[in-house]
Structures are given as C-alpha cells and as structure tokens.
Motif scaffolding. Structure first.
Motif, mmCIF file in Angstrom:
data_model
loop_
_atom_site.group_PDB
_atom_site.id
_atom_site.type_symbol
_atom_site.label_atom_id
_atom_site.label_comp_id
_atom_site.label_asym_id
_atom_site.label_seq_id
_atom_site.Cartn_x
_atom_site.Cartn_y
_atom_site.Cartn_z
ATOM 1 N N LEU A 178 15.953 8.184 -37.989
ATOM 2 C CA LEU A 178 15.107 8.869 -36.943
ATOM 3 C C LEU A 178 13.734 8.986 -37.499
ATOM 4 O O LEU A 178 12.578 8.716 -36.964
ATOM 5 N N LEU A 179 13.746 9.451 -38.951
ATOM 6 C CA LEU A 179 12.688 9.659 -39.752
ATOM 7 C C LEU A 179 11.620 8.183 -39.828
ATOM 8 O O LEU A 179 10.853 8.153 -40.005
ATOM 9 N N ASN A 180 12.650 7.262 -40.164
ATOM 10 C CA ASN A 180 12.142 5.887 -40.455
ATOM 11 C C ASN A 180 11.190 5.391 -39.070
ATOM 12 O O ASN A 180 10.096 4.758 -39.187
ATOM 13 N N PHE A 181 11.893 5.575 -37.827
ATOM 14 C CA PHE A 181 11.027 5.182 -36.569
ATOM 15 C C PHE A 181 10.009 6.179 -36.446
ATOM 16 O O PHE A 181 8.990 5.659 -36.003
ATOM 17 N N ALA A 182 9.995 7.383 -36.973
ATOM 18 C CA ALA A 182 9.061 8.207 -36.630
ATOM 19 C C ALA A 182 7.843 8.042 -37.600
ATOM 20 O O ALA A 182 6.666 8.143 -37.148
#
Length: 466
Positions: free
Chosen positions: A168-172
């Motif tokens: 999720l952090l990568n997409f964020a």
C-alpha cells in the motif's frame, strides 16, 4: 526514548525455589556485574565472549553472598539489544534480595513492568505485536493459546501486516508523485492494479477480523454455564467434567447457593465451567440471591448447558420445556445444549420419547449419567464443536489482541473509503488522505506508529523482569 540507565529485576517467579534468575540490562551491565563477581577461573567477564556461562561467587567488601552461574549476552546479540547479564543464584528469597540490593547500590535501577521487552522493541529486536505476544506466551495456559502466542512472537501476524503495508505504501508513493505533477495530468499508479491490491487487502483484513472471535475465546477460555433445577446433578456433572470433587454434592435441594467456577482443557482449548444455583421458586433469601446470579452468569457465558433429571422430565415435561424456551428467548444467540442426566435409570424407549419431545425446540441434545460417567466424552466433543479450530489446525494467523482488532477495523474502514473513492473517480489528493490513515492504523499494530501513552499501557501489563 531509550533510557540509558542499567536496570535489574528478578526474572524468575518470586518466592523460594531451587534457583532464581536475576537479570541486568544496560550499558553498564558488564562493569557492574564484574565489580561483584569473582570467577573461580580468575577470568575477567568483560573480556569473555558473548553467550558464555561462568561459575563464580558474588562478593562485596570481603562478604560472599552466594555461588552463582553468570551468563553474558553482549549487545546487539541479546534479548534487549543491550549488554545483558543473568545471574543464576540459589533460590532463597534472602539471597535474591541481598544480590538485588547489592546491584542497586552499585548503580542499577529496579526495572519497571515489561521494561526489558520495551527495550527490545525500542532497539528493533521485536516489533510491537511480537512484544505483546511475549506477554501472551507467559500467560498461556493451554496448547491453543500457546500455539497462537508462539506464532505471533515469531512474527507470523506482523509479517502479514507488514507486507500489506509495504504494498500500500508503494502505491501511496505513486499517488503522491501524481500530486507533484498535477498540472501534467499523468497517472503513475495503475488504477487496475490498485483496485486489485485494495481487494486483496480488504480480503485479508476481513479474514483477520473474523479470526478474532476464535482467538479471543482461545486466549481467554470459553465460559460455559451449567443451569437447571436444584438437585438434578449439576455439581455431579461439574465434578465428572473436571474429574475431581470440586463441587459439593448433596441430595438436599439448594446445596449450591453460589456459583462455582473451574477450568478444563479439551483438545488444547480452555473451557471455564460455571456451576450455578438451581433455578426454582424459593423464599430462602440466600438461595434467591444465588438464582439471580445464575441468570447473570448465563449472560456472561458463551455456551449454556441446561441439565435436567430424566425421571423428573416424565412428570414435569411441560415445566422443563417452558424453562428451556425461556432461556432460548432470553439468550437467542447463545448455543444451548440440553443435557438429559441419569439416563441409566431409563429404558431406551423412554430415552427416545424424551428426545422426540425436545426435537421441536431445535436445541442440541446430549444424554449422560454424570454419576456413572456415561456420555461425558460425547458432551466434551459437543462443546468443542462450538469452537471453529480450523484456522488453528491450518496454522493460519489468528488475532487475539483487542488493540490489534480495533486497529484492523479502522484500517478496513479506511481501505473501503479508498475503494469507494477509486470507483467514484475521487481526486488523488483526497484518496491520499485515506491511504495515509490506513497506513497509520497498520503501523499502530506493528509499532511503526507509537506514542508514550500507548507503550505505557501495553507494557504496564507485563510482569516485572520481562
């Protein structure tokens, strides 16, 4: 902030025993220990390798306190990540206190509850969910709770959360990048892949949230209330289940005037049996209080065993059926097992007739003779069937911690907001807010997001010395 003080505490249970273990941790652990320890080999412990054990004596100003084994764990390869010394002395409470007081005089400070594990967390030896699992492992009193605590302490739960958080952090990061190039109107984050990720995260979160129902009962035990009229064998049943004379058995109605509780482990699952006062009309003030407590215990229980005597049912069947329906209506969501006691006094035909009368009530039925231990194992199997142990058998992650459960619910709510925004074409800057909030709740579980109040609440529940 990690305290620089060197702390000391008794790591073994308080009281006299064969041996006791005193633990020291901090930057001065080695020099303080060296100042009071004389090795039989004459070696200086500061020059010895980590993970070694040495025989010697605790000595100060010519006074010998005890012959001990001293274990050395040098940083960073120790439980706390600091220099750690463990002194195994004889288990006399006098010797324990004398050595601890000596260490305090030499510069140590008494450790607070859970301070050793707190330092392990702050020094990156454990994440927060693993640290909490340490307390669960210490308090585990059956196979199932031990298995779950071991899995979580090894990082099974936290690694699953960390993986979701990382994705999720990568997409964020890509969403944030889009905000930097808002004027160019470009998309760095593939919306199809993002939707697939949200679906996967939502599925995992729901599975973990659902597992809490099982994890909570495994951790705390399943309360089972044994109810029924007076003198039908409730206390005898409790004794048969526990295989000991725990409750008083008497032919006098109303003998049990208060609730009696005890625990039994069935196939690794803990059950707390509550033998309650008999339900009947009475003018006895003390017995009336006991009957009132019976309904309170039914409210607290997760499973109810309604017990009646087989011979009495033949002449009082309508009264029993009314009482069973009353419990069903008052507690519709609680599993109810109707237990027919003293079946050894009836013929097979009579037993079958009773079963046919009760089948219309849509309840679980069990036939037993508590006195002769007939049907007790079948009853135990019935109780075990109320616990969904499939996840436990398949070694799936099971949530047992209320704090984790709360954070998972909040994370799921934020993920659903992101999905709703994605489907509705919400702007990237607004979606980024919900994504950050979801990441925050993930971080709360593993300890990547903490505050002093949170840590204080968690580690205050630890024992001193751990």
């Amino acid at each position: 902030m990690i305290s620089q003080e060197t702390i000391v505490a008794l790591a073994s249970p308080s009281g006299a025993g064969a041996i006791a273990v005193i633990r020291i941790s901090g930057k001065n652990a080695l020099p303080i220990a060296e100042s009071i320890f004389q090795s039989v080999s004459g070696k200086k412990i500061s020059t010895q390798n980590t993970h070694t054990i040495h025989l010697g004596h605790i000595v100060d100003e010519g006074k010998t306190y005890d012959q001990v084994l001293l274990s050395i764990f040098k940083n960073p390869n120790s439980y706390t990540g600091e220099d750690v010394i463990e002194i195994s002395c004889h288990g006399s409470t006098y010797i324990q206190q004398q050595i601890i007081q000596l260490l305090l005089r030499k510069g140590c400070r008494m450790a607070q509850a859970g301070e050793f594990t707190l330092r392990a967390f702050l020094n990156g030896k454990l994440d927060l969910s693993q640290a909490e699992a340490v307390a669960d492992l210490i308090s585990s009193d059956n196979e199932a709770s031990h298995q779950i605590a071991m899995q979580q302490m090894r990082g099974g739960f936290s690694s699953e959360i960390a993986k979701l958080r990382e994705e999720l952090l990568n997409f964020a990061s890509l969403i944030e990048l889009e905000l930097d190039f808002a004027e160019e109107d470009v998309e760095f984050a593939d919306r199809t892949q993002f939707k697939e990720l949200l679906t996967r995260i939502e599925f995992v979160l729901k599975r973990l949230i659902d597992s809490f129902a099982v994890g909570n009962v495994i951790k705390n035990g399943i309360p089972v209330a044994i109810v029924g009229e007076p003198n039908v064998g409730k206390s005898t049943l409790l004794n048969a289940l526990l295989n000991e004379e725990r409750a008083i058995v008497s032919d006098i109605a109303g003998t049990t005037r208060d609730t009696i509780e005890d625990e039994l482990v069935i196939d690794g699952i803990g059950f707390r049996f509550i033998d309650t006062a008999g339900i009947r009309e009475t003018k006895d003030v003390v017995e009336s209080i006991g009957i009132k407590k019976t309904f309170e215990k039914i409210e607290q229980a997760q499973v109810v065993l309604y017990l009646f005597e087989s011979l009495k049912f033949k002449v009082q069947s309508s009264e029993h059926i009314i009482e069973i329906e009353k419990i069903k209506n008052q507690f519709p969501l609680k599993p109810l097992v109707v237990v027919i006691n003293k079946i050894d006094l009836l013929s097979e035909t009579e037993i079958q007739n009773i079963k046919e009368q009760l089948e219309t009530l849509n309840v679980k039925l069990q036939t037993i003779s508590a006195k002769n231990n007939i049907g007790i194992e079948d009853l135990k199997s019935q109780l075990l069937s109320f616990v969904n142990t499939g996840a436990l058998r398949n070694n799936e992650t099971i949530v047992t911690n209320t704090r984790h459960y709360d954070s998972l619910l909040k994370a799921l709510e934020e993920i659903q907001k992101v999905r709703f925004g994605l489907d509705g074409g919400l702007s990237s800057d607004l979606m980024a807010i919900d994504i950050k909030q979801a990441l925050y709740y993930f971080g709360e579980i593993t300890g990547e997001v903490t505050n002093d109040e949170l840590l204080g609440n968690i580690f205050a529940n630890f024992c001193i010395g751990k």
